[in-house]
Design a protein around this motif. Structure first.
Motif, PDB file in Angstrom:
ATOM      1  N   ASN A  10      -0.523  30.582 -12.603  1.00  0.00           N
ATOM      2  CA  ASN A  10       0.834  30.711 -12.080  1.00  0.00           C
ATOM      3  C   ASN A  10       1.585  29.469 -12.555  1.00  0.00           C
ATOM      4  O   ASN A  10       1.112  28.370 -12.302  1.00  0.00           O
ATOM      5  N   ASN A  42      -6.068  25.899 -13.269  1.00  0.00           N
ATOM      6  CA  ASN A  42      -5.646  27.149 -12.627  1.00  0.00           C
ATOM      7  C   ASN A  42      -5.667  28.251 -13.678  1.00  0.00           C
ATOM      8  O   ASN A  42      -4.878  28.245 -14.602  1.00  0.00           O
ATOM      9  N   ARG A  62      -3.432  35.112   5.946  1.00  0.00           N
ATOM     10  CA  ARG A  62      -3.812  33.707   5.869  1.00  0.00           C
ATOM     11  C   ARG A  62      -5.324  33.518   5.960  1.00  0.00           C
ATOM     12  O   ARG A  62      -5.868  33.109   6.991  1.00  0.00           O
ATOM     13  N   ILE A  70      -7.437  31.618  -7.593  1.00  0.00           N
ATOM     14  CA  ILE A  70      -6.888  32.589  -6.638  1.00  0.00           C
ATOM     15  C   ILE A  70      -6.547  33.927  -7.317  1.00  0.00           C
ATOM     16  O   ILE A  70      -6.549  34.967  -6.680  1.00  0.00           O
ATOM     17  N   TYR A  71      -6.288  33.896  -8.653  1.00  0.00           N
ATOM     18  CA  TYR A  71      -5.975  35.147  -9.376  1.00  0.00           C
ATOM     19  C   TYR A  71      -7.188  35.662 -10.154  1.00  0.00           C
ATOM     20  O   TYR A  71      -7.026  36.414 -11.120  1.00  0.00           O
ATOM     21  N   ASP A 122      -8.530  26.272  -9.364  1.00  0.00           N
ATOM     22  CA  ASP A 122      -7.784  27.238  -8.553  1.00  0.00           C
ATOM     23  C   ASP A 122      -7.935  28.614  -9.200  1.00  0.00           C
ATOM     24  O   ASP A 122      -7.331  28.916 -10.226  1.00  0.00           O
ATOM     25  N   GLY A 153      -5.495  30.101   0.514  1.00  0.00           N
ATOM     26  CA  GLY A 153      -5.993  29.280  -0.591  1.00  0.00           C
ATOM     27  C   GLY A 153      -5.375  27.891  -0.549  1.00  0.00           C
ATOM     28  O   GLY A 153      -6.013  26.885  -0.890  1.00  0.00           O
ATOM     29  N   LYS A 154      -4.121  27.827  -0.126  1.00  0.00           N
ATOM     30  CA  LYS A 154      -3.385  26.559  -0.127  1.00  0.00           C
ATOM     31  C   LYS A 154      -4.085  25.424   0.612  1.00  0.00           C
ATOM     32  O   LYS A 154      -4.097  24.293   0.126  1.00  0.00           O
ATOM     33  N   SER A 170      -5.609  36.622  -0.520  1.00  0.00           N
ATOM     34  CA  SER A 170      -4.166  36.888  -0.562  1.00  0.00           C
ATOM     35  C   SER A 170      -3.766  37.797  -1.709  1.00  0.00           C
ATOM     36  O   SER A 170      -3.071  38.800  -1.504  1.00  0.00           O
ATOM     37  N   LYS A 171      -4.177  37.443  -2.931  1.00  0.00           N
ATOM     38  CA  LYS A 171      -3.689  38.159  -4.114  1.00  0.00           C
ATOM     39  C   LYS A 171      -4.570  39.374  -4.407  1.00  0.00           C
ATOM     40  O   LYS A 171      -4.066  40.455  -4.682  1.00  0.00           O
ATOM     41  N   PHE A 226       1.642  25.415 -10.340  1.00  0.00           N
ATOM     42  CA  PHE A 226       1.937  25.677  -8.930  1.00  0.00           C
ATOM     43  C   PHE A 226       2.481  24.378  -8.313  1.00  0.00           C
ATOM     44  O   PHE A 226       1.798  23.341  -8.373  1.00  0.00           O
TER      45      PHE A 226
HETATM   46  N1  PLP Z   1      -2.792  28.835  -5.884  1.00  0.00           N
HETATM   47  C1  PLP Z   1      -1.881  29.439  -6.665  1.00  0.00           C
HETATM   48  C2  PLP Z   1      -1.884  29.161  -8.118  1.00  0.00           C
HETATM   49  C3  PLP Z   1      -0.954  30.325  -6.114  1.00  0.00           C
HETATM   50  O1  PLP Z   1      -0.042  30.912  -6.901  1.00  0.00           O
HETATM   51  C4  PLP Z   1      -0.982  30.542  -4.707  1.00  0.00           C
HETATM   52  C5  PLP Z   1       0.021  31.421  -4.069  1.00  0.00           C
HETATM   53  O2  PLP Z   1       1.099  31.653  -4.551  1.00  0.00           O
HETATM   54  C6  PLP Z   1      -1.935  29.890  -3.948  1.00  0.00           C
HETATM   55  C7  PLP Z   1      -2.831  29.037  -4.564  1.00  0.00           C
HETATM   56  C8  PLP Z   1      -1.975  30.017  -2.454  1.00  0.00           C
HETATM   57  O3  PLP Z   1      -2.513  31.190  -2.002  1.00  0.00           O
HETATM   58  P1  PLP Z   1      -2.543  31.518  -0.453  1.00  0.00           P
HETATM   59  O4  PLP Z   1      -1.372  32.372  -0.148  1.00  0.00           O
HETATM   60  O5  PLP Z   1      -3.862  32.219  -0.236  1.00  0.00           O
HETATM   61  O6  PLP Z   1      -2.508  30.238   0.309  1.00  0.00           O
END
Ligand code: PLP
Length: 386
Positions: free
Chosen positions: A174, A170, A243, A204-205, A202, A99-100, A234-235, A124
């Motif tokens: 996080n 987000n 990755r 991702i969760y 974002d 995701g990053k 990832s999550k 984040f």
């Molecule tokens: N965005 C947030 C808010 C996250 O907490 C994280 C990972 O900790 C990511 C993106 C990145 O995820 P990835 O490991 O898929 O790159």
């Protein structure tokens, strides 16, 4: 060797530093409970691992298309369309290594020096790091504990303007575990349409929530055209080390992200894309089981923390983080995090490592066994009662 000036502007993620310190203490014989790192403690589901093994045997070991294999992009487009209530074309999907990179590429592709970027604080750490790296002006918006850690909408209204190039959201969030309520998103969408600002949402969760499913801001009229949705594997599928992630974005940005990918990664690993396809199209029971387990732990950890004098912990609505308020202990976040690590053997993160407005809080990842979590709560109780 002299580093470029821009390297003075890039930040980092404290979680990895605390993990290194905790490991160092472990080599000295200290027992540490790890609540610092943000990754599910479950194994990647078996059918996903199997799909990767089969892909390796079948020769999915070469370069693939920069944007990702069409069949995976089709599956992602269908999934995002279904879950967000929007219409996504596979051509709008960029598959990248996690995701990053979507944060990295979106900020690099959009931000000129001097452009303002609004983002949640605490948040984040990579958001602020990337904004500064690109020469942008970080405009942090505080989150309000009493509002379930949603953004301070008055401040948002005040700061959003003609200089705002990008707004980063987000949800689930996080480090707070907050989920932005629908009404807030609707209001923000309304305000955003008065500007030219783009949005990086974002998500991702997106699958880890405990109440109503989180809503994506992309679903409001006029928003899909200006929103980049970040999501990944990832999550949701406990695939942090594989990755692989993706962005869903307007066409012009797709071209830019493809260029940045060609210049950095060429493509995402082929066999992990086969595994990701199996994750999206296969059985989802493991995800449900994992979220059920997170919910049990969340309830137990928050109840435990709330029974400690000096600590107040709001019930997180998503992700797998608790963000207890520790102001009544009289200690600063970093001091308490450092001392908990060394004196109590509990690795947590200082709320302030997620931005200035995180001062007064700690982040505990409850991606650990219930037994360890309960032991950590007791260690924190003993430490504070000393
Ligand atoms: N965005 C947030 C808010 C996250 O907490 C994280 C990972 O900790 C990511 C993106 C990145 O995820 P990835 O490991 O898929 O790159």
């Amino acid at each position: 060797m002299k580093l470029s000036d821009r390297m003075t502007r890039i930040g980092t993620e404290t979680a990895f530093e605390v993990l290194a310190r905790a490991r160092e203490l472990e080599t000295l014989g200290k027992h540490i409970i790890h609540l610092e790192i943000g990754e599910p403690d479950f194994a990647t589901p078996g059918h996903i691992v199997q799909a990767a093994k089969e892909a390796l045997d079948a020769g999915w070991t070469h370069y693939g298309p920069t944007q990702g294999y069409p069949e995976l992009r089709e599956a992602i487009a269908a999934y995002v369309s279904r879950t967000r209530g929007i219409s996504v074309d596979p051509l709008q999907v960029c598959v990248v290594p996690g995701g990053k990179p979507i944060i990295f590429y979106t900020v690099l592709a959009l931000i000129e020096p001097g452009d303002e970027v609004i983002y949640p604080n605490p948040g984040f750490p990579i958001y602020e790091s990337m904004i500064r790296f690109a020469g942008g002006v970080p405009i942090p918006i505080p989150l309000v504990e009493e509002r379930g850690f949603s953004l301070d909408l008055n401040m948002f209204r005040e700061k959003l303007g003609p200089r705002t190039k990008l707004v980063i959201l987000n949800s689930p969030h996080n480090p707070t575990g907050g989920v932005i309520p629908e009404q807030d998103l609707k209001e923000m969408a309304h305000m955003l349409l008065e500007t030219d600002a783009a949005v990086l949402s974002d998500e991702i969760y997106s699958r880890i929530y405990y109440g109503a499913p989180p809503v994506s801001i992309s679903r409001y009229p006029g928003m899909t055209e200006r929103t980049v949705i970040l999501d990944g594997f990832s999550k949701t599928y406990a695939m942090t080390g594989w990755r692989i992630g993706y962005g869903v974005m307007p066409g012009r940005l797709v071209d830019a992200v493809n260029k940045l990918m060609v210049n950095s990664n060429s493509c995402t690993a082929s066999f992990t894309q086969r595994a990701a396809l199996a994750a999206l199209t296969g059985p989802q029971d493991d995800v449900e089981r994992m979220v059920g387990e997170f919910r049990r732990r969340r309830d137990a950890v928050c109840a435990g923390l709330n029974s400690i004098p000096g600590i107040r912990c709001a019930l997180p609505q998503g992700a797998f983080y608790a963000f207890p308020n520790i102001t009544e202990t009289g200690m600063k976040s970093k001091e308490i995090a450092d001392r908990l690590l060394v004196e109590a053997g509990v690795a947590t993160l200082s709320g302030a490592s997620f931005g200035a407005y995180g001062e007064g809080y700690l982040r505990l990842s409850y991606a650990n066994s219930l037994e360890n979590l309960m032991e950590a709560v007791e260690r924190i109780r003993r430490f504070l009662s000393r």
